[in-house]
Design an enzyme around this catalytic site. Structure first.
Site, PDB file in Angstrom:
ATOM      1  N   LYS A  87       0.855  -1.157   0.097  1.00 12.27           N
ATOM      2  CA  LYS A  87       0.070  -0.111   0.033  1.00 12.27           C
ATOM      3  C   LYS A  87       0.819   1.323   0.007  1.00 12.27           C
ATOM      4  O   LYS A  87       1.756   1.427   0.925  1.00 12.27           O
ATOM      5  CB  LYS A  87      -0.896  -0.015   1.272  1.00 12.27           C
ATOM      6  CG  LYS A  87      -2.266   0.885   1.198  1.00 12.27           C
ATOM      7  CD  LYS A  87      -3.018   0.369   2.303  1.00 12.27           C
ATOM      8  CE  LYS A  87      -4.231   1.234   2.338  1.00 12.27           C
ATOM      9  NZ  LYS A  87      -5.043   0.870   3.631  1.00 12.27           N
TER      10      LYS A  87
HETATM   11  C1  E4P Z   1      -8.508   1.962   3.418  1.00  9.00           C
HETATM   12  O1  E4P Z   1      -7.601   1.265   3.277  1.00  9.00           O
HETATM   13  C2  E4P Z   1      -8.237   2.702   4.934  1.00  9.00           C
HETATM   14  O2  E4P Z   1      -7.631   1.674   5.738  1.00  9.00           O
HETATM   15  C3  E4P Z   1      -9.693   3.035   5.583  1.00  9.00           C
HETATM   16  O3  E4P Z   1     -10.693   2.520   4.884  1.00  9.00           O
HETATM   17  C4  E4P Z   1      -9.892   4.130   6.307  1.00  9.00           C
HETATM   18  O4  E4P Z   1     -10.968   4.433   6.772  1.00  9.00           O
HETATM   19  P1  E4P Z   1     -11.319   5.577   7.971  1.00  9.00           P
HETATM   20  O5  E4P Z   1     -11.595   6.771   7.258  1.00  9.00           O
HETATM   21  O6  E4P Z   1     -12.538   4.863   8.573  1.00  9.00           O
HETATM   22  O7  E4P Z   1     -10.225   5.590   8.723  1.00  9.00           O
END
Ligand code: E4P
Length: 219
Positions: A87
């Protein structure tokens, strides 16, 4: 549509996997910290533990923000297991890193996408997935679902292979709307996935069926 779970919590990952509908996992540094996972070796061991639960596609995020650092960390993460998807944040050096990992055959998930322009750039650089954050856009009065629609449309125009991974999903309607719009993947907390189960007419209907069966059987 593929379902990913957005957590680093092993018991939640097991529960979603046991339900038989899980296609992958996304994590981020905040989710790892929430589980109290710190230190390079512990982090790697935790990713390995996640990979041992699911069939494929475990997003593991780099911490570095410079090109060399992202390449170094991404390679280390990719070595943990073939299921790892590296990522990478949507920043200038991140775009370059996406291109590098594509050339090495290492899958990537470009995270922190908040505009269709960013998604276009990530696709051109060869990202396997882009993660537009719906909930965080909604939080500041932008329409997160509209962004999903724009990206699906743009990728469709040119046949990009990059998959739209709707992220920052807060509730079941986000998930259902993503499916209507045509997102390839949605990553959600466990409660959103299990929330799809619920309907009061299912509960009352089942109660009635069981009561009628018991009555007919003379119980
Ligand atoms: C995606 O990969 C992120 O980890 C995640 O969806 C972020 O979500 P949040 O806005 O609830 O922290």
């Amino acid at each position: 549509m593929k379902f990913f779970i957005d957590t680093a919590n092993l018991s939640e990952i097991r529960e979603a996997y046991d339900l038989g509908v899980l296609d992958g996992v996304t994590t981020n540094p905040s989710l790892m910290a929430k589980e109290g996972i710190t230190g390079d070796e512990n982090v790697k061991a935790h990713y390995k533990a996640i990979c041992d639960i699911v069939d494929d596609k475990v997003s593991a995020e780099v911490i570095a923000t410079d090109y060399e650092g992202m390449i170094r960390e991404g390679k280390e993460l990719a070595k943990i297991d073939d299921k790892i998807v590296v990522k990478i944040p949507m920043i200038r050096d991140g775009v370059k890193a996406l291109k590098y990992f594509k050339s090495e055959g290492i899958r990537t998930n470009c995270t922190l996408i908040f505009s269709s322009g960013q998604a276009l750039l990530a696709a051109k650089a060869g990202a396997s997935y882009v993660s537009p954050f719906i909930g965080r856009l909604d939080d500041i009065s932008y329409d997160g679902l509209e962004l999903i629609g724009q990206i699906v449309h743009i990728y469709g125009n040119y046949g990009y292979e990059t998959e739209v991974l709707a992220a920052s999903i807060r509730h079941t309607m986000h998930l259902i709307k993503c499916a209507e719009i045509g997102a390839d993947v949605a990553t959600c907390p466990l409660k959103v996935i299990t929330g799809l189960l619920k309907h009061p007419l299912t509960d009352s209907g089942l109660a009635q069926f069981l009561a009628d069966h018991a009555k007919a059987a003379g119980k």
